[in-house]
Enzyme design. Structure first.
Site, PDB file in Angstrom:
ATOM      1  N   ASN A   1      11.425 -24.999 -20.895  1.00 26.35           N
ATOM      2  CA  ASN A   1      10.773 -23.712 -19.838  1.00 26.35           C
ATOM      3  C   ASN A   1      11.878 -23.114 -19.423  1.00 26.35           C
ATOM      4  OD1 ASN A   1      11.892 -26.426 -18.157  1.00 26.35           O
ATOM      5  ND2 ASN A   1      10.156 -26.346 -17.286  1.00 26.35           N
TER       6      ASN A   1
ATOM      7  N   GLU B   1      14.570 -36.276 -13.527  1.00 26.56           N
ATOM      8  CA  GLU B   1      13.248 -34.941 -13.921  1.00 26.56           C
ATOM      9  C   GLU B   1      13.138 -34.940 -14.488  1.00 26.56           C
ATOM     10  OE1 GLU B   1      13.717 -33.611 -10.728  1.00 26.56           O
ATOM     11  OE2 GLU B   1      15.539 -33.393  -9.904  1.00 26.56           O
TER      12      GLU B   1
ATOM     13  N   CYS C   1       6.645 -28.309 -14.699  1.00 24.67           N
ATOM     14  CA  CYS C   1       7.119 -29.230 -14.263  1.00 24.67           C
ATOM     15  C   CYS C   1       6.214 -29.469 -12.633  1.00 24.67           C
ATOM     16  CB  CYS C   1       8.153 -30.020 -14.246  1.00 24.67           C
ATOM     17  SG  CYS C   1       9.670 -29.267 -13.277  1.00 24.67           S
TER      18      CYS C   1
ATOM     19  N   GLU D   1      18.194 -32.692  -7.497  1.00 24.52           N
ATOM     20  CA  GLU D   1      18.687 -31.665  -8.099  1.00 24.52           C
ATOM     21  C   GLU D   1      18.740 -30.611  -6.368  1.00 24.52           C
ATOM     22  OE1 GLU D   1      17.335 -30.357 -11.863  1.00 24.52           O
ATOM     23  OE2 GLU D   1      19.364 -31.391 -12.384  1.00 24.52           O
TER      24      GLU D   1
HETATM   25  N1  LIG Z   1      11.298 -32.416 -13.075  1.00 24.81           N
HETATM   26  C1  LIG Z   1      11.470 -31.778 -13.523  1.00 24.81           C
HETATM   27  O1  LIG Z   1      12.714 -30.701 -13.134  1.00 24.81           O
HETATM   28  C2  LIG Z   1      10.901 -30.868 -14.904  1.00 24.81           C
HETATM   29  C3  LIG Z   1      11.617 -29.115 -14.908  1.00 24.81           C
HETATM   30  C4  LIG Z   1      11.562 -29.169 -16.317  1.00 24.81           C
HETATM   31  C5  LIG Z   1      10.080 -29.790 -17.315  1.00 24.81           C
HETATM   32  N2  LIG Z   1      10.393 -30.676 -17.105  1.00 24.81           N
HETATM   33  C6  LIG Z   1       9.155 -31.769 -17.883  1.00 24.81           C
HETATM   34  O2  LIG Z   1       9.594 -31.253 -19.619  1.00 24.81           O
HETATM   35  C7  LIG Z   1       9.040 -31.806 -19.889  1.00 24.81           C
HETATM   36  C8  LIG Z   1       8.624 -30.296 -20.573  1.00 24.81           C
HETATM   37  O3  LIG Z   1       9.706 -30.384 -21.694  1.00 24.81           O
HETATM   38  P1  LIG Z   1      10.237 -30.658 -23.369  1.00 24.81           P
HETATM   39  O4  LIG Z   1       8.593 -30.701 -24.014  1.00 24.81           O
HETATM   40  O5  LIG Z   1      11.292 -30.031 -24.236  1.00 24.81           O
HETATM   41  O6  LIG Z   1      10.539 -32.333 -23.123  1.00 24.81           O
HETATM   42  P2  LIG Z   1      10.960 -33.833 -23.588  1.00 24.81           P
HETATM   43  O7  LIG Z   1      11.548 -34.743 -23.241  1.00 24.81           O
HETATM   44  O8  LIG Z   1      10.329 -33.627 -25.350  1.00 24.81           O
HETATM   45  O9  LIG Z   1      12.468 -33.354 -24.582  1.00 24.81           O
HETATM   46  C9  LIG Z   1      13.500 -32.988 -23.172  1.00 24.81           C
HETATM   47  C10 LIG Z   1      15.067 -32.938 -24.349  1.00 24.81           C
HETATM   48  O10 LIG Z   1      15.170 -34.002 -24.239  1.00 24.81           O
HETATM   49  C11 LIG Z   1      15.952 -34.313 -25.978  1.00 24.81           C
HETATM   50  N3  LIG Z   1      15.016 -35.008 -26.552  1.00 24.81           N
HETATM   51  C12 LIG Z   1      14.344 -35.590 -26.880  1.00 24.81           C
HETATM   52  N4  LIG Z   1      14.595 -36.608 -27.555  1.00 24.81           N
HETATM   53  C13 LIG Z   1      15.136 -37.288 -26.825  1.00 24.81           C
HETATM   54  C14 LIG Z   1      15.919 -38.707 -27.363  1.00 24.81           C
HETATM   55  N5  LIG Z   1      15.381 -39.505 -27.768  1.00 24.81           N
HETATM   56  N6  LIG Z   1      16.806 -38.894 -26.278  1.00 24.81           N
HETATM   57  C15 LIG Z   1      17.983 -37.721 -26.209  1.00 24.81           C
HETATM   58  N7  LIG Z   1      17.098 -36.251 -25.826  1.00 24.81           N
HETATM   59  C16 LIG Z   1      16.164 -36.219 -26.378  1.00 24.81           C
HETATM   60  C17 LIG Z   1      14.833 -32.365 -26.228  1.00 24.81           C
HETATM   61  O11 LIG Z   1      15.861 -32.296 -27.530  1.00 24.81           O
HETATM   62  C18 LIG Z   1      15.142 -31.470 -25.193  1.00 24.81           C
HETATM   63  O12 LIG Z   1      16.795 -31.434 -25.026  1.00 24.81           O
HETATM   64  C19 LIG Z   1       7.420 -31.418 -19.713  1.00 24.81           C
HETATM   65  O13 LIG Z   1       6.889 -33.070 -19.242  1.00 24.81           O
HETATM   66  C20 LIG Z   1       8.118 -31.161 -17.778  1.00 24.81           C
HETATM   67  O14 LIG Z   1       7.133 -31.339 -16.773  1.00 24.81           O
HETATM   68  C21 LIG Z   1      10.591 -31.943 -15.834  1.00 24.81           C
HETATM   69  C1  LIG Z   2      11.822 -23.007 -10.103  1.00 18.09           C
HETATM   70  N1  LIG Z   2      11.066 -23.599  -9.874  1.00 18.09           N
HETATM   71  C2  LIG Z   2       9.178 -23.438 -10.134  1.00 18.09           C
HETATM   72  C3  LIG Z   2      10.644 -23.980  -8.834  1.00 18.09           C
HETATM   73  C4  LIG Z   2      10.603 -24.829 -11.376  1.00 18.09           C
HETATM   74  C5  LIG Z   2      11.529 -25.565 -11.316  1.00 18.09           C
HETATM   75  C6  LIG Z   2      11.725 -26.479 -13.152  1.00 18.09           C
HETATM   76  C7  LIG Z   2      10.067 -26.872 -13.220  1.00 18.09           C
HETATM   77  O1  LIG Z   2      10.321 -26.841 -14.237  1.00 18.09           O
END
Ligand SMILES: NC(=O)c1ccc[n+]([C@@H]2O[C@H](COP(=O)([O-])OP(=O)(O)OC[C@H]3O[C@@H](n4cnc5c(N)ncnc54)[C@H](O)[C@@H]3O)[C@@H](O)[C@H]2O)c1
Ligand SMILES: C[N+](C)(C)CCCC=O
Length: 505
Positions: free
Chosen positions: A168, A265, A299, A479
């Site tokens: 994202n 995260e 997220c 972060e």
């Molecule tokens: N808290 C935060 O800062 C934050 C920020 C952005 C997105 N997110 C979360 O991310 C999710 C969406 O992103 P997504 O669909 O890419 O998530 P995802 O968990 O499917 O994948 C995230 C990353 O992990 C890798 N991955 C997948 N399986 C793995 C494994 N077994 N071992 C190691 N790496 C692996 C993927 O290739 C990708 O690079 C949502 O739940 C969102 O809330 C959190």
């Molecule tokens: C920059 N925002 C909008 C706070 C998003 C942080 C990363 C979350 O997905």
């Protein structure tokens, strides 16, 4: 060379870009895949066209990248903080100079609007600039002991850190992880999401141009298998992961086997509380910011919007009017405010959530449908109209699960005590928000909400000086902000005797 991709950006329009450059980067250069097998297509979300092919890195490639990072770490970690800062400031300057081109490439790969992508790139260079500023301040403590003896502490890097990103915020996530890591003297091997592999490698080239040792910031491409190779590798000291809760749990488990430090995260289902004494227009704007950035794929989005019953009619009228007016379409046009979701499966999943919500009794006040823009080149894009759901209850799927799409669930509440209890009734704890004019209530609510961030009278702003991260299943570690230095460094204590050893034996 990526420069050629960036240089084509000023004239690029949606549906015209194809990428053939290698997307791996280590030893200071782009590296061709060892074998062109297991190719996965990468799509341009606004058109559904194939943008490039992704060839996942296998164990030998991951090993090469990590070794190159380790060699760079040995040089970089010996520099003074101020020397590292100078290089990082140059990287920040180059990103700022190329901001519009990088943002355009990000839009083509991610589907978000150009206006948002420009902000993302700004936040990325600001983050690198911020940690460059902190690099020269890293210091230990001097502790006087009896008899002239003393001790001091040294803040030391961890070594090679692995960064694993979500799709994202592709460039921003790479910057949020690499900036504190590099400031502390570490190297990083970063794996972007296989859906957005394109811009992390631009960051790698910029770091190189700014003067980091070859290998200091490497990019390996791939999905779960490549990610798990990083987590298991014995030369990786720490894993910083951004993604979903289920994957985060796996990353933690794999990292535990090597006793590696972890930052997680993860996802969220954050509550936004709007009290009847709020300044209503700001509360409505806050609810839109809390739900519709990056097509709702954020997220920390405040997707459970609790509105005090007395102001529900006015709130709904205004929020629906503004949601219907969001300009939706070609993400590269300056007037567009909402682009395409990341993929067809993600679009289908979000639409299924809307269907399920209807079946469970929610009322769709607007949106929630696939959207086909009139521009023929966008017909295959993954668009949907932003959705507001009324008549929601806490037990509905749309209120309990992270949808990761432009769907706002609105729920009435009566009292502060009741809404705090309901807001905290979740396994997530990433963010939260409150709108009220009552200053005492605002701080009381912030104290009682179980989340890593609470926004008062705003939502989803993210200055790089401010720590960001989760409570509960939304993860741990932070972060941004000064505190993140602690997550990318370790403390050594040196104890110095100035006299004779007083031995018991
Ligand atoms: N808290 C935060 O800062 C934050 C920020 C952005 C997105 N997110 C979360 O991310 C999710 C969406 O992103 P997504 O669909 O890419 O998530 P995802 O968990 O499917 O994948 C995230 C990353 O992990 C890798 N991955 C997948 N399986 C793995 C494994 N077994 N071992 C190691 N790496 C692996 C993927 O290739 C990708 O690079 C949502 O739940 C969102 O809330 C959190
Ligand atoms: C920059 N925002 C909008 C706070 C998003 C942080 C990363 C979350 O997905």
């Amino acid at each position: 060379m990526s420069q050629s991709i960036l240089d084509t950006m000023p004239g690029a329009t949606t549906g015209t870009v194809s990428i053939t450059d290698s997307l791996n980067f280590w030893d200071g250069k782009r590296v061709k895949p060892r074998e062109e097998k297991n190719a996965e297509p990468v799509f341009e979300p606004a058109t559904g066209r194939v943008l490039c092919q992704l060839f996942p890195c296998g164990s030998e490639e991951v090993d090469e990248a990590i070794k190159s990072a380790h060699a760079a770490y040995q040089k970089w970690s010996k520099l003074a903080g101020m020397e590292r800062a100078r290089v990082m400031l140059e990287a920040a300057r180059i990103i700022r100079e190329r901001r519009d081109k990088i943002a355009k490439l990000e839009v083509i790969n991610n589907g978000k609007s150009i206006t948002e992508a420009q902000v993302d790139i700004d936040i990325a260079w600001q983050c690198i600039e911020y940690y460059a500023g902190l690099a020269g301040t890293l210091a230990g403590q001097h502790i006087q002991l009896p008899g002239g003896a003393f001790a001091y502490t040294r803040r030391e890097p961890l070594g090679v850190c692995a960064g694993i990103g979500a799709w994202n915020y592709p460039f921003q996530i790479a910057a949020w992880k690499s900036a504190p890591a590099l400031a502390c003297g570490n190297a990083m091997v970063f794996k972007p999401s296989p859906m957005t592999p394109v811009t992390a490698v631009i960051l790698a080239e910029i770091y190189k141009e700014a003067g980091v040792p070859d290998g200091l910031f490497c990019v390996v491409q791939g999905g779960a298998e490549t990610g798990s190779l990083l987590c298991h590798h014995p030369m990786v000291a720490k894993v910083s992961f951004t993604g979903s809760v289920p994957t985060g749990k796996k990353v933690m488990e794999m990292s535990a086997k090597g006793v590696k430090q972890v930052t997680l995260e993860l996802g969220g289902k954050s509550p936004l509380l709007i009290f009847k004494d709020s300044e209503l227009e700001n509360a409505v704007k806050g609810a839109l910011m809390a739900n519709f950035l990056t097509q709702g794929q954020v997220c920390c989005n405040g997707t459970r919007v609790y509105v005090q019953r007395e102001i529900m009619p006015q709130f709904l009228e205004e929020v629906v009017k503004r949601t219907k007016a969001i300009p939706l379409g070609d993400p590269l046009l300056n007037d567009t405010r909402m682009g395409a979701l990341i993929s067809k499966p993600q679009l289908d999943k979000v639409l299924r959530y809307v269907d399920q919500a209807k079946k469970e009794g929610a009322k769709v006040l607007c949106g929630g449908d696939p959207f086909v823009p009139s521009d023929p080149k966008l017909k295959g894009g993954y668009f949907m109209s932003p959705c507001v759901l009324d008549n929601c209850r806490d037990d509905m799927t749309c209120v309990k699960e992270e949808i990761f799409g432009p769907v706002m669930s609105v729920l009435p509440f009566d009292t502060e005590e009741e809404v705090i209890k309901r807001a905290n009734d979740t396994t997530f704890g990433l963010a939260s928000g409150v709108f009220t004019r009552d200053i005492a209530r605002a701080h009381r609510v912030a104290e009682n909400l179980e989340a890593g961030t609470c926004f008062i009278n705003n939502y989803n702003i993210s200055p790089v000086e401010v720590p960001f991260g989760g409570y509960k299943n939304s993860g741990f570690g932070r972060e941004n902000g000064q505190v993140t230095i602690e997550y990318y460094s370790q403390l050594k204590t040196v104890v110095v005797e100035m006299g004779d050893v007083d031995s018991l034996f």
